[in-house]
Motif scaffolding. Structure first.
Motif, PDB file in Angstrom:
ATOM      1  N   ILE A  85       0.849  -1.188   0.000  1.00  0.00           N
ATOM      2  CA  ILE A  85       0.000   0.000   0.000  1.00  0.00           C
ATOM      3  C   ILE A  85       0.886   1.240   0.000  1.00  0.00           C
ATOM      4  N   ARG A  86       0.595   2.187  -0.870  1.00  0.00           N
ATOM      5  CA  ARG A  86       1.383   3.411  -0.929  1.00  0.00           C
ATOM      6  C   ARG A  86       1.188   4.230   0.351  1.00  0.00           C
ATOM      7  N   ASP A  89      -1.127   8.016   1.086  1.00  0.00           N
ATOM      8  CA  ASP A  89      -2.072   8.132  -0.030  1.00  0.00           C
ATOM      9  C   ASP A  89      -3.421   7.534   0.361  1.00  0.00           C
ATOM     10  N   ASP A  92      -5.188   5.204  -2.250  1.00  0.00           N
ATOM     11  CA  ASP A  92      -4.554   3.988  -2.750  1.00  0.00           C
ATOM     12  C   ASP A  92      -5.601   2.880  -2.906  1.00  0.00           C
TER      13      ASP A  92
END
Length: 410
Positions: A85-86, A89, A92
């Motif tokens: 997972i970014r 963000d 995401d």
């Protein structure tokens, strides 16, 4: 985009997956740990909204809504999945699948706690028999990850955790019905169960002569790739049954190199690999995302199988994509993918004995040959097709559903 809505005063009674999976998780806890031990990773998941937000560097403004959703359906995110997972963000697409929102507390008309009416098809605890020649077994009530859109988020798993004696009743049920050719292991996630238990069950299924196929529906090789270990490959390789493993992936970012390696190991054991996903608002409802997913799946040795239309389950309305939008997306996707990489867009309709394909009505009907215009079969008009009183297909069931809900043959 993730949106925040005011918390509703309405709540839905719910039993957490934590209590459902107590037996399976306690079995995992008894095992020794190793750096890549899937059982240790299963124990050490992220279990609170605050921990998830801190892990990803997200603002605390998300915390109140996340807590509200978490109260109805407990959060579970393995570290192996969280690492994809970014950070920082909130939009995401992987985060959106696992982050609780206060919108989950809204109770909306048209949404149900049992949208597929599975309670009507459970002749024995742990057994769902909706289709004539295949059955689904609840091999586990727990999951490694709790997906916020899960259509079984309200399922009474505590009532479907068979004891060894009840498993014998299920095996007797299968032996007595020679129409059954395929057994689907599901849950929860069947691969949460210890390998010793699964090996016993699969060996017992293989001893029933009229069974041909074993199908496993699982998200575990995606969220914890180390689950594909030697023990799992051992009991899979030993069965005489044809083996199909259906993973659940909604976005190409879920398929990192570790997942690809796990798929390679499964293929080496003679397992046919398929993928099913769900079309979800803000996750994969675009041609670009679906194209990338199909291409990445094929790189990993997996064929796209089903793209499920969203099931109207209470607590997940913010993921809903209309059938019209879904059909338009699939039509556009044809320009970007070869036919063998196109998933089938389907809906599970309660009471039907199969999935229902969704498709747009044709733009125009081809003209009938002149030789057939004046010659019709009983119940058929040459200009309009089957009448309401004529058969609609095998066992009187339609084969597809158009956008207005009118039944049409595929």
């Amino acid at each position: 985009m993730i949106t925040r809505t005011p918390a509703s005063l309405h709540t839905i009674p719910h039993t957490s997956h934590e209590s459902r999976a107590s037996e399976a998780f306690s079995s995992a806890a008894e095992a020794p740990s190793a750096p890549n031990d899937w059982r240790a990773q299963l124990r050490d998941v992220i279990r609170s909204p605050q921990a998830l937000l801190e892990r990803l560097g997200l603002e605390r403004e998300w915390l109140p809504g996340a807590r509200d959703g978490h109260e109805l359906f407990a959060i579970r995110v393995p570290e192996a999945y969280a690492s994809r997972i970014r950070a920082n963000d909130p939009d995401d697409p992987l985060l959106r699948q696992v982050l609780p929102l206060d919108a989950e507390t809204d109770v909306l008309d048209g949404y149900a706690t049992d949208p597929l009416e599975e309670a009507e098809h459970t002749p024995l605890p742990g057994l769902i028999h909706k289709y004539t020649n295949r059955v689904l077994l609840m091999a586990s009530g727990g999951c490694a990850i709790n997906c916020r859109y899960c259509f079984r988020r309200h399922f009474p798993y505590d009532d479907h955790q068979p004891s060894r004696a009840q498993w014998q009743d299920i095996l007797d049920y299968l032996r007595a019905d020679e129409r059954i050719h395929e057994v689907i292991l599901s849950g929860g996630d069947p691969l949460v169960s210890p390998d010793k238990r699964l090996a016993w069950l699969v060996e017992s299924l293989g001893e029933i002569p009229h069974l041909k196929r074993l199908r496993i529906h699982t998200r575990l090789p995606v969220v914890i790739p180390d689950r594909v270990n030697d023990e799992l490959l051992g009991w899979l390789g030993a069965t005489r049954l044809q083996k199909v493993l259906v993973i659940h992936t909604n976005h190409a970012n879920e398929l990192d190199d570790a997942v690809a390696a796990a798929m390679t190991r499964l293929k080496s054991a003679g397992v046919t690999l398929l993928n099913q996903g769900v079309i979800l608002r803000g996750v994969n409802d675009s041609v670009e995302v679906q194209t990338a997913l199909a291409e990445r799946l094929f790189e990993c040795g997996v064929l796209p199988y089903y793209l499920h239309a969203f099931d109207p389950v209470q607590g997940a309305a913010h993921f809903a994509v209309s059938d019209e939008e879904a059909c338009n997306l699939m039509e556009a996707l044809l320009e970007h993918l070869p036919g063998f990489l196109m998933p089938r867009l389907v809906r599970e309709v309660p009471g039907r004995r199969s999935k229902t394909p969704l498709s747009k009505p044709p733009l125009s009907k081809p003209p009938l040959p002149k030789s057939t215009v004046s010659k019709t079969h009983p119940g058929v008009d040459a200009a309009t097709g089957p009448s309401a009183s004529s058969p609609a297909g095998d066992e009187g069931e339609p084969s597809s559903l158009n956008l207005t809900g009118i039944i049409a043959s595929a």
